[in-house]
Write a protein that holds these residues in place. Structure first.
Motif, PDB file in Angstrom:
ATOM      1  N   GLY A  65       3.682  -2.966   6.727  1.00 60.69           N
ATOM      2  CA  GLY A  65       3.339  -2.014   7.775  1.00 60.69           C
ATOM      3  C   GLY A  65       1.939  -2.152   8.327  1.00 60.69           C
ATOM      4  N   ILE A  66       1.211  -3.181   7.894  1.00 59.79           N
ATOM      5  CA  ILE A  66      -0.197  -3.287   8.294  1.00 59.79           C
ATOM      6  C   ILE A  66      -0.358  -3.590   9.786  1.00 59.79           C
ATOM      7  CG2 ILE A  66      -0.409  -5.753   7.714  1.00 59.79           C
ATOM      8  CD1 ILE A  66      -3.280  -5.078   6.755  1.00 59.79           C
ATOM      9  N   LEU A  67       0.550  -4.372  10.375  1.00 61.16           N
ATOM     10  CA  LEU A  67       0.427  -4.697  11.797  1.00 61.16           C
ATOM     11  C   LEU A  67       0.584  -3.441  12.667  1.00 61.16           C
ATOM     12  CD1 LEU A  67       2.352  -8.085  12.075  1.00 61.16           C
ATOM     13  CD2 LEU A  67      -0.119  -7.703  12.071  1.00 61.16           C
ATOM     14  N   LYS A 128       5.985   5.971   5.653  1.00 65.92           N
ATOM     15  CA  LYS A 128       7.401   5.768   5.359  1.00 65.92           C
ATOM     16  C   LYS A 128       7.642   4.343   4.871  1.00 65.92           C
ATOM     17  CE  LYS A 128       9.502   9.218   8.445  1.00 65.92           C
ATOM     18  NZ  LYS A 128      10.291   9.898   7.387  1.00 65.92           N
ATOM     19  N   VAL A 129       6.985   3.385   5.513  1.00 65.58           N
ATOM     20  CA  VAL A 129       7.117   1.984   5.090  1.00 65.58           C
ATOM     21  C   VAL A 129       6.471   1.783   3.723  1.00 65.58           C
ATOM     22  CG1 VAL A 129       6.478  -0.396   5.642  1.00 65.58           C
ATOM     23  CG2 VAL A 129       7.227   1.134   7.457  1.00 65.58           C
ATOM     24  N   GLN A 130       5.311   2.371   3.529  1.00 65.04           N
ATOM     25  CA  GLN A 130       4.604   2.221   2.255  1.00 65.04           C
ATOM     26  C   GLN A 130       5.373   2.850   1.096  1.00 65.04           C
ATOM     27  OE1 GLN A 130       0.929   4.089   3.490  1.00 65.04           O
ATOM     28  NE2 GLN A 130      -0.147   2.135   3.586  1.00 65.04           N
ATOM     29  N   GLN A 132       8.612   3.049   0.689  1.00 63.85           N
ATOM     30  CA  GLN A 132       9.942   2.494   0.461  1.00 63.85           C
ATOM     31  C   GLN A 132      10.181   2.011  -0.973  1.00 63.85           C
ATOM     32  OE1 GLN A 132      10.820  -0.418   3.495  1.00 63.85           O
ATOM     33  NE2 GLN A 132      10.821   1.119   5.120  1.00 63.85           N
ATOM     34  N   PRO A 133       9.206   1.389  -1.642  1.00 64.79           N
ATOM     35  CA  PRO A 133       9.443   1.012  -3.040  1.00 64.79           C
ATOM     36  C   PRO A 133       9.747   2.209  -3.945  1.00 64.79           C
ATOM     37  CG  PRO A 133       7.556  -0.174  -2.170  1.00 64.79           C
ATOM     38  CD  PRO A 133       7.933   0.851  -1.148  1.00 64.79           C
ATOM     39  N   ILE A 134       9.104   3.359  -3.671  1.00 68.12           N
ATOM     40  CA  ILE A 134       9.361   4.563  -4.463  1.00 68.12           C
ATOM     41  C   ILE A 134      10.774   5.074  -4.189  1.00 68.12           C
ATOM     42  CG2 ILE A 134       8.566   6.881  -5.014  1.00 68.12           C
ATOM     43  CD1 ILE A 134       6.603   4.626  -5.688  1.00 68.12           C
ATOM     44  N   ARG A 135      11.190   5.024  -2.912  1.00 71.27           N
ATOM     45  CA  ARG A 135      12.558   5.439  -2.563  1.00 71.27           C
ATOM     46  C   ARG A 135      13.581   4.535  -3.257  1.00 71.27           C
ATOM     47  NH1 ARG A 135      11.929   5.587   2.463  1.00 71.27           N
ATOM     48  NH2 ARG A 135      11.960   7.828   2.873  1.00 71.27           N
ATOM     49  N   ALA A 136      13.303   3.227  -3.285  1.00 68.03           N
ATOM     50  CA  ALA A 136      14.212   2.283  -3.938  1.00 68.03           C
ATOM     51  C   ALA A 136      14.291   2.551  -5.440  1.00 68.03           C
ATOM     52  CB  ALA A 136      13.738   0.852  -3.679  1.00 68.03           C
ATOM     53  N   GLU A 137      13.156   2.874  -6.047  1.00 66.09           N
ATOM     54  CA  GLU A 137      13.148   3.174  -7.485  1.00 66.09           C
ATOM     55  C   GLU A 137      13.962   4.434  -7.784  1.00 66.09           C
ATOM     56  OE1 GLU A 137       9.117   3.396  -8.801  1.00 66.09           O
ATOM     57  OE2 GLU A 137       8.620   1.364  -8.122  1.00 66.09           O
ATOM     58  N   LEU A 138      13.827   5.433  -6.930  1.00 65.69           N
ATOM     59  CA  LEU A 138      14.587   6.671  -7.132  1.00 65.69           C
ATOM     60  C   LEU A 138      16.088   6.426  -7.003  1.00 65.69           C
ATOM     61  CD1 LEU A 138      12.394   9.224  -5.142  1.00 65.69           C
ATOM     62  CD2 LEU A 138      12.676   9.102  -7.615  1.00 65.69           C
ATOM     63  N   ARG A 157      14.657  -3.323   2.163  1.00 60.87           N
ATOM     64  CA  ARG A 157      13.653  -2.458   2.773  1.00 60.87           C
ATOM     65  C   ARG A 157      13.454  -2.853   4.229  1.00 60.87           C
ATOM     66  NH1 ARG A 157       9.636  -3.537  -2.288  1.00 60.87           N
ATOM     67  NH2 ARG A 157      10.864  -2.447  -3.847  1.00 60.87           N
ATOM     68  N   ILE A 158      13.260  -1.857   5.066  1.00 63.05           N
ATOM     69  CA  ILE A 158      13.107  -2.118   6.484  1.00 63.05           C
ATOM     70  C   ILE A 158      11.642  -2.057   6.881  1.00 63.05           C
ATOM     71  CG2 ILE A 158      15.399  -1.261   7.013  1.00 63.05           C
ATOM     72  CD1 ILE A 158      14.151   1.361   7.897  1.00 63.05           C
ATOM     73  N   GLY A 159      11.333  -2.688   8.011  1.00 60.29           N
ATOM     74  CA  GLY A 159       9.957  -2.752   8.470  1.00 60.29           C
ATOM     75  C   GLY A 159       9.608  -1.615   9.412  1.00 60.29           C
ATOM     76  N   SER A 160       8.416  -1.717  10.006  1.00 58.33           N
ATOM     77  CA  SER A 160       7.908  -0.658  10.870  1.00 58.33           C
ATOM     78  C   SER A 160       8.788  -0.448  12.107  1.00 58.33           C
ATOM     79  CB  SER A 160       6.479  -0.988  11.309  1.00 58.33           C
ATOM     80  OG  SER A 160       5.628  -1.118  10.197  1.00 58.33           O
TER      81      SER A 160
END
Length: 343
Positions: A65-67, A128-130, A132-138, A157-160
């Motif tokens: 999501g940095i861009l 929301k992008v940042q 996503q790893p927490i959502r995947a873990e849940l 995981r989806i991008g911005s």
């Protein structure tokens, strides 16, 4: 009059460009720790910064999501720093009897309200992008709990851009400004605290003979006098405020700006951490069940259901992100501005 207007436009455009560059540089350097801050604040379980770092699958994921973030950081920082300088100069010129702190406070409030039109949509999508790893873990934990090993694998995981499209289809333009007032509730006190402390720090360094041997400030090459003047009286910008003293302005060097902005940003970010937790959860809404009527309600509900300690979750990551990010952007902006003013 024409020359004055041209000078004003020149200063405005110059400061807009310099603040853009400073903001992009600072955001890029500190983006990984911001990702960790977001993840820690949306988690339902308590986890330390070190533990979160160890749980990372790849360092590259910290830059997701940095861009998108830097594309909105540029105009947001430009509006933020330029409007702060302009309003501060305007108030100091037209209302000289007011305390300097009142000018700093008013300028910081105005700058934050204006720049939030860019900061808020950036924060919503970026977080929301940042997260996503927490959502995947849940989701993975829920699959294990319900013994769904034979179910379809978790979607990639989806991008911005995908997040933007999904949010717009679901909530429209309004979704990008979710938590706008929560954003202001966090960053209005942050900005006001920061700039009042930072300007006081500059005045202290410049006027203190005790701190002179530390070489935290430098004199204009055109000045031969050793008598310092207040930083608050040396603003010459936009054709608004004219230096009344015959002495050339004394300006801090990079070490001076970096030291002061780091300390002031660390203090300001620490005291506003509970509000930032509420704001982050409201914007990310990891469990799709956030229904705070306002940020104060969010503070109360988190304190009541998860304990007061939760409100300080991600404190170390927040300070480690905000302090260097602010320090780099402010220091680069001040230094570049001083350089071009001396030309």
């Amino acid at each position: 009059m024409k020359e004055s207007e041209q000078l004003q436009q020149h200063h405005l455009l110059r400061n807009l460009l310099l603040s853009c560059l400073s903001g992009i540089f600072a955001r890029t350097c500190t983006y990984p720790i911001d990702t960790l801050r977001t993840q820690l604040q949306v988690m339902t379980e308590d986890q330390s910064l070190i533990t979160r770092i160890r749980a990372l699958r790849s360092f590259r994921s910290l830059f997701r999501g940095i861009l998108y973030a830097t594309s909105l950081t540029a105009p947001a920082t430009a509006i933020y720093l330029t409007s702060y300088d302009y309003i501060k100069s305007l108030i100091s010129h037209h209302y000289p009897i007011l305390p300097h702190s009142a000018a700093y406070f008013s300028a910081a409030c105005t700058a934050e309200v204006l720049s939030a039109t860019f900061w808020t949509p950036m924060e919503v999508i970026k977080q929301k992008v940042q997260a996503q790893p927490i959502r995947a873990e849940l989701i993975e934990k829920q699959r294990v709990k319900e013994n769904l090993k034979s179910a379809k694998p978790i979607a990639q995981r989806i991008g911005s851009l995908e997040e933007i499209k999904f949010l717009f289809q679901k909530e429209g333009l309004r979704g990008f400004y979710k938590g706008y007032f929560a954003q202001l509730m966090v960053f209005l006190p942050y900005s006001c605290t920061y700039f009042v402390l930072y300007e006081a720090y500059k005045d202290l360094i410049i006027s203190s003979s005790v701190l002179s041997p530390l070489n935290l400030f430098q004199k204009s090459s055109s000045s031969s006098s050793s008598v310092p003047i207040s930083a608050s009286c040396s603003v010459v910008d936009y054709g608004v405020l004219v230096e009344s003293s015959p002495l050339a302005p004394i300006k801090l060097n990079f070490a001076g700006y970096l030291t002061g902005s780091t300390l002031c940003a660390a203090i300001s970010s620490a005291v506003t951490c509970p509000l930032d937790v509420v704001k982050t959860r409201l914007q990310v809404d990891l469990h799709n069940n956030i229904n705070y009527r306002n940020p104060l309600t969010g503070l109360y509900l988190i304190w009541k259901t998860e304990g007061a300690r939760t409100l300080w979750r991600g404190l170390s990551a927040r300070v480690l992100f905000v302090a260097p990010s602010t320090a780099l952007s402010i220091s680069c902006y001040e230094l570049l501005k001083n350089h071009f003013e001396s030309q």
